[in-house]
Design a protein around this motif. Structure first.
Motif, PDB file in Angstrom:
ATOM      1  N   GLU A   1      92.306  19.257  59.472  1.00 53.02           N
ATOM      2  CA  GLU A   1      92.618  18.247  60.494  1.00 53.02           C
ATOM      3  C   GLU A   1      93.064  18.918  61.792  1.00 53.02           C
ATOM      4  N   ARG A   2      93.926  19.933  61.657  1.00 51.95           N
ATOM      5  CA  ARG A   2      94.411  20.641  62.843  1.00 51.95           C
ATOM      6  C   ARG A   2      93.261  21.330  63.575  1.00 51.95           C
TER       7      ARG A   2
ATOM      8  N   LEU B   1      91.243  18.730  65.485  1.00 49.58           N
ATOM      9  CA  LEU B   1      91.954  18.298  66.689  1.00 49.58           C
ATOM     10  C   LEU B   1      91.936  19.384  67.754  1.00 49.58           C
TER      11      LEU B   1
END
Length: 225
Positions: A206-207, A210
């Motif tokens: 997820e990081r 993003l």
């Protein structure tokens, strides 16, 4: 990314199941085009010679409308038969709804059809499974595995293969739905890893997503009061 699946289809509407039940070997190998073409109702079947099945025996089956004897291959008697499917099967296996490819011949047994198929992703397989079950055709999943993604799929956002696999599985299982349809523990079990490892894969993936889309230090506008 593609998904390799092995599953059993159970339905009294499936052709050739009754024939398999009457054979000493209790099974028939066949190649068919269901899910691929609108008019693919032609099956190539492979029978053990010891089953002693004749053209007349096949002609006597209600669902068979045409037979061509093809000889013998790999020690088995080979026939091409045209099947008249029941309407429920024609609807359930409508080819425009699925993207699936046969990996190995179908094995017809008294229990149903054992299938090995390649799907585009988890969502495509789940759509196939849900639609069959909507028509009263249960699908019993035996195994499912994700094939290695292409370099373009994972490298586009800088994801590792395992991060890509974890995020794709989480999305297909409804992890990001509200409310959530699954847990990290269930996802971890499916991937064969621990729950903390699954959580870490998702968090790092997820990081990375993003960061790749917003940049490492996104500029935020300060709202004045």
């Amino acid at each position: 990314m593609t998904i390799t699946t092995e599953f059993l289809i159970r339905s009294p509407s499936l052709p050739l199941v009754g024939l398999a039940e009457s054979l000493p070997s209790r099974q028939i190998e066949c190649v068919h085009g269901l899910c691929l073409e609108h008019d693919a109702r032609v099956f190539v079947i492979y029978l053990e010679p010891t089953d002693d099945v004749s053209v007349n025996d096949l002609s006597a089956l209600d669902e068979v409308v045409e037979i061509t004897e093809l000889g013998r291959a790999s020690g088995k008697d080979v026939y091409q038969i045209t099947i008249e499917l029941e309407e429920i099967l024609s609807e359930a296996f409508a080819p425009e709804r699925f993207a699936a490819a046969q990996i190995e011949p179908t094995v017809v047994t008294p229990d149903g059809w054992y299938e090995n198929k390649l799907f585009e992703n988890y969502s495509t397989f789940n759509g196939f499974k849900d639609r069959c079950e909507d028509y009263g055709i249960p699908i019993e999943l035996i195994s499912i595995s994700q094939n290695p993604p292409s370099s373009n799929e994972s490298s586009l956002y800088g994801l590792t293969d395992r991060q890509h696999e974890a995020l794709t599985l989480a999305i297909s299982r409804g992890y990001y739905e509200s409310p959530r349809q699954t847990s990290t523990a269930e996802l971890a079990e499916e991937m064969g890893i621990s729950q903390p490892s699954m959580s870490s894969l998702l968090r790092r993936g997820e990081r990375q997503l993003l960061t790749s889309t917003l940049g490492p230090h996104p500029h935020l506008n300060t709202l004045s009061r």
